[in-house]
Design an enzyme around this catalytic site. Structure first.
Site, PDB file in Angstrom:
ATOM      1  N   ARG A   1      -0.380  12.605  -0.306  1.00 31.14           N
ATOM      2  CA  ARG A   1      -1.539  13.481  -0.380  1.00 31.14           C
ATOM      3  C   ARG A   1      -1.186  14.887   0.104  1.00 31.14           C
ATOM      4  NH1 ARG A   1      -1.933   9.764   3.673  1.00 31.14           N
ATOM      5  NH2 ARG A   1      -2.027  10.598   5.803  1.00 31.14           N
TER       6      ARG A   1
ATOM      7  N   HIS B   1       0.858  -1.185   0.000  1.00 33.13           N
ATOM      8  CA  HIS B   1       0.000   0.000   0.000  1.00 33.13           C
ATOM      9  C   HIS B   1       0.893   1.233   0.000  1.00 33.13           C
ATOM     10  CE1 HIS B   1      -1.443   3.298   2.687  1.00 33.13           C
ATOM     11  NE2 HIS B   1      -2.444   3.271   1.839  1.00 33.13           N
TER      12      HIS B   1
ATOM     13  N   GLY C   1     -18.258  12.344   0.929  1.00 30.37           N
ATOM     14  CA  GLY C   1     -19.085  12.007  -0.223  1.00 30.37           C
ATOM     15  C   GLY C   1     -18.289  11.640  -1.447  1.00 30.37           C
ATOM     16  N   GLY C   2     -17.115  11.059  -1.255  1.00 27.26           N
ATOM     17  CA  GLY C   2     -16.305  10.628  -2.387  1.00 27.26           C
ATOM     18  C   GLY C   2     -16.917   9.434  -3.101  1.00 27.26           C
ATOM     19  N   ARG C   3     -16.293   9.034  -4.182  1.00 20.33           N
ATOM     20  CA  ARG C   3     -16.799   7.922  -4.980  1.00 20.33           C
ATOM     21  C   ARG C   3     -16.509   6.608  -4.252  1.00 20.33           C
ATOM     22  NH1 ARG C   3     -14.638   4.845  -9.756  1.00 20.33           N
ATOM     23  NH2 ARG C   3     -16.434   4.229 -11.008  1.00 20.33           N
TER      24      ARG C   3
END
Length: 312
Positions: free
Chosen positions: A112, A108, A260-262
């Protein structure tokens, strides 16, 4: 050195990083990634790339996202109340690789950038990220290589950088309800905004650029190792720990869902197959027990020399 955030430069780097990582993994696997571009109703979007049922990777997901909005979710303001009422932008590349062969570790990585702004106030910004390795049948030479590459990413930024972020990784990727680490660690950093923007951005780039040099040699060394059904069953059992961590503790997963991301992109990190067994324990002295007895114990891996033997 500048301390003025250059959002466009960060985004350009992240898009290029997604391209380079996907290209490298495709060279190893032989199969291409499928790409989905998506938009977020509240602002922003991204592009998700997934490789499924490949020659080496059972599922590999490499996601870029850039989302923005007028207000932050509870996960972002709980520990940072000064961010309440600010508009925000968050962007990053996040990836998880699940090989089919149990002798190839799962890996992983993510890097960001976050910035929160409001009129007549200095922006609040920081970088975060890292990479970590989750083997099933671990080899010491692989783990040492992984950590040596992690240290190489940190070396230009001072002698204390690798020990600090290695320890943070050990502490972060820990399943409290299992009282065990997720894997053998690597690097983890967050809230990085010192000594200035240029230096913090350079460190984030160094971490991103060292992921493939850390992981690809391990994959190529192990991907042709024969494996048995017993080893496959153990891999699927251990993948359960991966799922538990991502759904219970992972900051990126929680932030993505709360903003509310995908959902398909947020949960692309989950493996395609996984199993849970009730109160299962490995047989003492078995290869499966070795993972627990030797590798799922945080240690200074750079104190060890790589071994040419098949196990410890």
């Amino acid at each position: 050195m500048s301390n003025t955030p250059d959002i466009d430069a960060v985004k350009h780097y992240l898009l290029a990083l997604q391209d380079s990582i996907c290209d490298a993994l495709t060279e190893v696997d032989g199969e291409p990634f499928r790409q989905d571009s998506w938009e977020r109703e509240q602002g922003g979007g991204g592009r998700s790339r997934v490789l499924e049922d490949g020659n080496v990777f059972e599922k590999a997901g490499v996601n870029f996202s850039h989302v923005f909005g007028d207000g932050l979710p509870p996960s972002a303001t709980a520990a940072r109340p000064e961010l309440a009422g600010r508009s925000f932008q968050a962007m990053g590349v996040s990836l998880v690789i699940h090989p089919e062969n149990p002798h190839v570790p799962t890996s992983h990585a993510n890097v960001r950038f976050f910035i929160a702004e409001k009129p007549d106030a200095e922006p609040v910004w920081w970088f975060g990220g890292g990479f970590d390795l989750t083997p099933y049948y671990a080899r010491r030479e692989d783990v040492v290589h992984w950590h040596r590459t992690a240290k190489a990413a940190c070396d230009p930024f001072g002698p204390d950088t690798y020990p600090k972020y290695k320890q943070w990784c050990d502490e972060y990727f820990f399943l409290k309800h299992r009282n065990e680490p997720r894997g053998v660690g690597g690097l983890f950093f967050d809230d990085l905004n010192t000594p200035d923007f240029d230096t913090a951005f350079a460190f984030m780039r160094s971490v991103g650029d060292h992921y493939i040099p850390a992981y690809r040699p391990i994959v190529e060394r192990r991907m042709d190792t024969p494996w048995s059904e017993r080893e496959r069953e153990f891999q699927l059992y251990r993948r359960g720990r991966y799922v538990e961590f991502n759904l219970v503790y992972d900051r990126g997963t929680i932030f993505g869902l709360q903003t509310g991301g995908r959902t398909e992109s947020i949960l692309m990190s989950l493996p395609p197959l996984v199993s849970w067994k009730y109160d299962w324990h490995p047989e003492p002295g078995s290869p499966e027990a070795e993972l627990y007895d030797v590798y799922l114990k945080p240690r200074d891996w750079l104190a060890d020399e790589p071994s040419t033997t098949s196990s410890t």
